[in-house]
Design a protein around this motif. Structure first.
Motif, mmCIF file in Angstrom:
data_model
loop_
_atom_site.group_PDB
_atom_site.id
_atom_site.type_symbol
_atom_site.label_atom_id
_atom_site.label_comp_id
_atom_site.label_asym_id
_atom_site.label_seq_id
_atom_site.Cartn_x
_atom_site.Cartn_y
_atom_site.Cartn_z
ATOM 1 N N TYR A 122 14.113 -26.688 -5.047
ATOM 2 C CA TYR A 122 15.187 -26.899 -4.078
ATOM 3 C C TYR A 122 16.044 -28.048 -4.591
ATOM 4 N N GLN A 137 20.539 -38.453 5.951
ATOM 5 C CA GLN A 137 20.962 -37.067 6.122
ATOM 6 C C GLN A 137 20.347 -36.168 5.052
ATOM 7 N N THR A 140 16.680 -35.564 5.934
ATOM 8 C CA THR A 140 16.557 -34.641 7.068
ATOM 9 C C THR A 140 16.786 -33.208 6.630
ATOM 10 N N GLU A 141 17.837 -32.970 5.858
ATOM 11 C CA GLU A 141 18.145 -31.615 5.401
ATOM 12 C C GLU A 141 17.058 -31.083 4.473
ATOM 13 N N LEU A 143 13.841 -31.970 4.374
ATOM 14 C CA LEU A 143 12.623 -31.686 5.124
ATOM 15 C C LEU A 143 12.740 -30.386 5.925
ATOM 16 N N GLU A 144 13.954 -30.091 6.394
ATOM 17 C CA GLU A 144 14.163 -28.886 7.197
ATOM 18 C C GLU A 144 14.312 -27.635 6.335
ATOM 19 N N ALA A 145 14.944 -27.784 5.172
ATOM 20 C CA ALA A 145 15.334 -26.599 4.423
ATOM 21 C C ALA A 145 14.562 -26.353 3.131
ATOM 22 N N SER A 146 13.946 -27.378 2.559
ATOM 23 C CA SER A 146 13.408 -27.215 1.208
ATOM 24 C C SER A 146 12.072 -26.477 1.154
ATOM 25 N N ARG A 171 9.308 -41.685 4.745
ATOM 26 C CA ARG A 171 9.503 -40.532 5.622
ATOM 27 C C ARG A 171 9.037 -39.245 4.945
ATOM 28 N N SER A 175 5.679 -36.832 6.029
ATOM 29 C CA SER A 175 5.751 -35.391 6.292
ATOM 30 C C SER A 175 4.565 -34.639 5.683
#
Length: 366
Positions: A122, A137, A140-141, A143-146, A171, A175
């Motif tokens: 990713y 940002q 966050t992206e 962690l959500e998308a990769s 962070r 996770s």
């Protein structure tokens, strides 16, 4: 293409392409310390004939002991390798992630290592309007998308020079992911020991820190780096490493240069002065430089430039000066170049050649 093999500093390719002797180029495509190597390197080379007939220490004991003292950790938490590139490859193969995340633009070896190991990647793009810094940002992206269970990140990042704040690393760790942090250029910062996460990596099974010794000490020809991690977590990498990966000359030089504290002080003083000078001169020519505290600059071409980074690289090469075409980094385009920072006389010469090249390509050059 000057970066035929994916890196700067390829003088053999430059010689073939531009018809000039390899030792005659002003090389700004490779970001080595222009002060080095330290004096101890010459002394070691002079007496190395007495050692060349012996096998090297297979686990680099002397060097690891000195590195352990430098970082205040146990030497069992250190694995020495044949440059950072070998260690990146070992880390990816040993950790065997289901998916890896990187922050682009970044060092090309990250993605290459994943591809060789068959690991999906990713690529989270860093934003130019945020000075290519890895911020909240981006995390966050990612962690959500990769869907990544391994993050391989540079701090300072190459080619941007930007640092990653500790809170963002924490962070990612919180996770449940593993983080390999490439600190290859961190020793160019005077407070590198306070910024480095090496001590934490030595006791954390999901954090690894990569360090290179070739950049700061200007010894890329011998290939030397190391990775810090929990001893048990490093064991898989040790098993995968080729026997005698690090030769005895590299080990001896690495142990010696760590003792040269004066060299480090000279380097930090030089970098502060010359970074300010080169940035100011580039701005006069209409270039935009991005924040960074290391020995290279990511630079954007003037907004009205009637040429690309590739065309500028070619024109500079014909004039005997090599620069990095940063469009070859994922996330950048033909408006970006990367420049090393060198000594004042070299930096002044670079600006002169840049001015001539810009004028030749139809730019203002003022």
């Amino acid at each position: 293409m000057l970066e035929r093999y994916g890196h700067g500093g390829d003088l053999a390719t430059a010689e073939e392409r531009f018809g000039l002797p390899a030792d005659g180029f002003l090389d700004y495509s490779s970001n080595m310390n222009p002060l080095g190597p330290p004096a101890a390197v010459r002394e070691i080379l002079a007496r190395y004939m007495d050692e060349i007939s012996k096998y090297p220490d297979p686990v680099s004991r002397k060097l690891r002991a000195k590195l352990a003292k430098k970082h205040g950790i146990d030497q069992s938490a250190i694995l020495v390798g044949n440059g950072a590139a070998e260690l990146i490859d070992l880390a990816v193969r040993a950790l065997r992630p289901s998916r890896m995340a990187i922050a682009a633009p970044c060092f090309g070896e990250y993605g290459d290592a994943a591809k060789k190991a068959g690991v999906p990647v990713y690529e989270g793009l860093l934003r130019s309007d945020a000075d290519f810094e890895l911020g909240e940002q981006w995390v966050t992206e990612a962690l959500e998308a990769s869907g990544a269970d391994l993050y391989l990140l540079g701090s300072p990042n190459n080619p941007t020079g930007a640092l990653v704040e500790y809170r963002h690393i924490q962070r990612l760790l919180d996770s449940g992911a593993t983080v390999v942090l490439d600190e290859a250029f961190l020793d160019f910062l005077p407070d590198d020991e306070h910024r480095s996460l090496a001590a934490e990596a030595s006791t954390n099974g999901r954090l690894f820190v990569l360090r290179s010794m070739t950049k700061f000490y200007a010894i890329p020809g011998i290939r030397l780096g190391y990775i810090v991690g929990h001893p048990e977590a490093l064991e898989a990498m040790r098993r995968l490493q080729v026997p005698w990966s690090v030769n005895s000359l590299a080990q001896a030089i690495g142990a010696a240069v760590l003792e040269d504290e004066a060299f480090a002080g000279e380097t930090w003083a030089w970098l502060q002065s010359e970074s300010e000078f080169l940035r100011a001169e580039l701005r006069k020519l209409g270039f935009r430089d991005y924040p960074g505290a290391v020995n290279y600059l990511l630079v954007r071409l003037p907004d009205d430039a009637p040429f690309t980074s590739t065309e500028l690289q070619q024109e500079m090469g014909r004039r005997g000066a090599l620069i990095r075409d940063a469009s070859l980094f994922t996330g950048l385009d033909h408006r970006y170049i990367r420049l090393a920072i060198k000594l004042r006389a070299q930096n002044a010469r670079l600006i002169g050649v840049l001015r001539e090249a810009i004028a030749s390509l139809g730019g203002s050059g003022t």
